[in-house]
Design a protein around this motif. Structure first.
Motif: not given
Length: 609
Positions: A502-518
């Protein structure tokens, strides 16, 4: 009647009268008549004692000899100069094709030494040329030939569209366009017709005419003030006979060589122009495509890299045309065209496919016909190290990732590629009609880590830090049309899956990613993309098959399944949201049209609608 005449018998008197009547009908050229009468009077005074038969033969031979002299005298021809073009001198020899026939009962017609249209420079109207120094004269050497036997040379491509139009003008020439009869004026008019910014002709054009062909050298001013060659224009007669007009065949230059296309080549779609400019240390080369007889280009472009340039000829109708290549000096306060070259080509009609896609094939960016897989055109032929391509929703632009940054170029092949960002990139994703939403990934050349950089139409920018060392590594990239999310397949070792950021902050890392439920359990997500509606379209892999799904309002729909063992796949959706491109590497790639799948041509490593 003289005393001598009174002594003639009736037969002699009748013969003399007949000879006088015959002589009165003769109309020799020049001062021949005066000389004939003078000679006859002297002969009558000297030869009163000659028999009538001998007198008749002498007069006949004398008349014939003088008439013949009108044909044979004056082998050196000098034409009067045209005031506007400067003194133009044509020299040469004229040899009669057959010996003159001695007149018997009828006089020989007045002889005319005819010349070809090539020798009529002096009679042509002055060309309307600006910035031309025509104060001094070109000197042209020509061989005079009979106007009814002028041979034609190579077919020109300007100023007429074809030989039919040229012949029509020849039959009804216009006084305002008498420059058609002059190779020098035709060459100057041609350069003017191109309307090239920064053309400044100077000096004296020189011309060499041989029968049906001619070359005219046009000069420009150099930085030192001395004239240098701008163009060597090659011309030819469009047709034979009187008033045969001249036309431009091609243009060469000692400082600009066009290697492809070759003269007469058939071109359609995009035209790859390869050139060399020896001795040029600065400047901008550009290429344009024209239809024969015109001065407005169909399209024009500048090269992405030195030595090549791709210019579009899409949508042209079949017929003759020409490619113009210029090298414009960028030095000084005003750009100046330093070199000009022109290659004649045959424009082939091209039918634009109803559906095309942009593919990465062997490192080249190509537009392919979706129905047949055939090449439509090559884009940015000088691009190297391209990792991924992405087309905007309106189909106008393709963005591509390279080690020197993200660039974009027009899908129709027009214009030159432009830099979007100088950041080195391995993947690129774009959404929207232009670059409203843009993302690209970068891997350090030393393998010391990877980041994904993004920016949106709302003016937001940011970075997603994937790793400090590889792996993990993002291998595919997509951004949503509304600029709120990025999807990327991230390899974490021997396996991996799609992560949503999600592009909510200017900085993020790999740990901020979420998986597709399927993508949990026995299958893993191999890749994902976004439809123009914002729907997430993703592919799953079970080790032997790839299946593509579309998620709309939390409802998942299966679209198609193909045999494939790849763990990573690149997915792309067209502007209608109904067509899918799926690329799994190792020669596995498919196009889905909403009902069936079709394998893509071999060698396609990435593609985008």
């Amino acid at each position: 009647m003289s005393p001598f005449d009174e002594q003639l018998d009736p037969r002699e008197e009748a013969l003399v009268r007949a000879l006088h009547a015959e002589a009165e009908t003769v109309r020799p050229v020049g001062d021949g008549l005066i000389r004939i009468r003078s000679r006859v009077q002297r002969r009558r005074a000297r030869t009163r004692w000659m028999v009538p038969t001998a007198s008749a033969a002498a007069v006949a031979v004398t008349v014939t000899a003088v008439v013949a002299s009108g044909v044979l005298t004056g082998t050196k021809q000098t034409l009067q100069p045209n005031a506007a073009l400067g003194p133009v001198t044509l020299t040469g020899s004229s040899t009669p094709s057959a010996s003159p026939t001695v007149a018997t009962t009828r006089p020989t017609p007045e002889p005319v030494v005819a010349t070809s249209a090539a020798t009529k420079i002096a009679a042509s109207a002055a060309p309307s040329v600006t910035d031309h120094d025509t104060s001094s004269a070109p000197t042209t050497t020509a061989t005079l030939v009979a106007s009814d036997s002028v041979p034609t040379g190579p077919t020109p491509v300007w100023p007429f569209t074809d030989a039919v139009a040229a012949t029509a003008w020849q039959k009804a020439p216009q006084a305002s366009k008498d420059w058609h009869l002059s190779p020098v004026a035709t060459a100057q008019h041609f350069v003017d017709s191109l309307k090239l910014a920064g053309v400044h002709l100077t000096g004296s054009p020189t011309a060499a005419v041989t029968g049906s062909t001619a070359t005219v050298t046009l000069q420009r001013a150099s930085d030192t003030g001395k004239p240098v060659t701008l163009a060597v224009v090659e011309l030819s007669h469009w047709a034979g006979g009187t008033n045969a007009p001249w036309g431009v065949v091609s243009v060469t230059n000692p400082f600009l060589t066009v290697n492809t296309p070759t003269a007469g080549a058939s071109v359609t779609g995009s035209v790859d122009v390869a050139y060399s400019a020896p001795g040029a240390t600065e400047g901008q080369v550009s290429a344009s495509v024209y239809s024969a007889g015109t001065g407005t280009p169909l399209s024009q472009a500048t090269p992405a890299t030195p030595g090549t340039v791709t210019v579009a000829a899409t949508g042209t109708t079949a017929g003759a045309g020409f490619v113009v290549v210029t090298n414009t000096s960028t030095g000084g306060s005003t750009p100046t065209v330093a070199s000009l070259a022109v290659v004649p080509v045959q424009l082939a009609a091209s039918t634009t496919p109803t559906s095309t896609y942009v593919a990465l094939v062997g490192g080249k960016i190509e537009v392919l016909d979706a129905a047949s897989g055939t090449l439509v055109r090559t884009l940015a032929p000088g691009a190297t190290g391209v990792g991924q391509v992405s087309v905007t929703d309106d189909g106008q632009w393709v963005y591509y990732a390279t080690p020197t940054g993200v660039l974009r170029t027009a899908v129709d092949g027009s214009g030159a590629p432009a830099s979007v960002t100088a950041d080195p990139a391995t993947q690129v994703a774009v959404a929207g009609k232009s670059n409203e939403q843009l993302a690209w990934s970068y891997v350090s050349p030393t393998g010391a880590g990877q980041d994904i950089t993004w920016r949106t139409a709302a003016g937001k920018t940011g970075t997603i830090h994937i790793s400090d060392s590889l792996p993990p590594e993002a291998e595919t990239l997509a951004i949503s049309p509304d600029g709120t999310q990025i999807a990327s397949y991230v390899r974490t070792g021997n396996g991996g899956s799609v992560s949503l950021f999600a592009l909510t902050t200017s900085t993020a890392s790999l740990s901020d990613g979420t998986a597709i439920a399927a993508c949990a359990g026995a299958v893993s997500c191999a890749g994902a993309a976004y439809a123009p509606s914002g729907d997430l379209v993703y592919a799953t892999s079970d080790g032997s098959h790839l299946t593509v799904f579309q998620s709309h309002l939390n409802v998942t729909k299966k679209l198609f399944t193909v045999a494939g063992s790849a763990q990573t796949a690149s997915v792309d959706v067209d502007a209608s949201g109904s067509k899918i491109l799926l690329l799994a590497g190792a020669g596995q790639a498919w196009a889905f049209d909403g009902t069936k799948t079709t394998p893509l041509p071999a060698g396609v490593t990435d593609a985008s609608w």
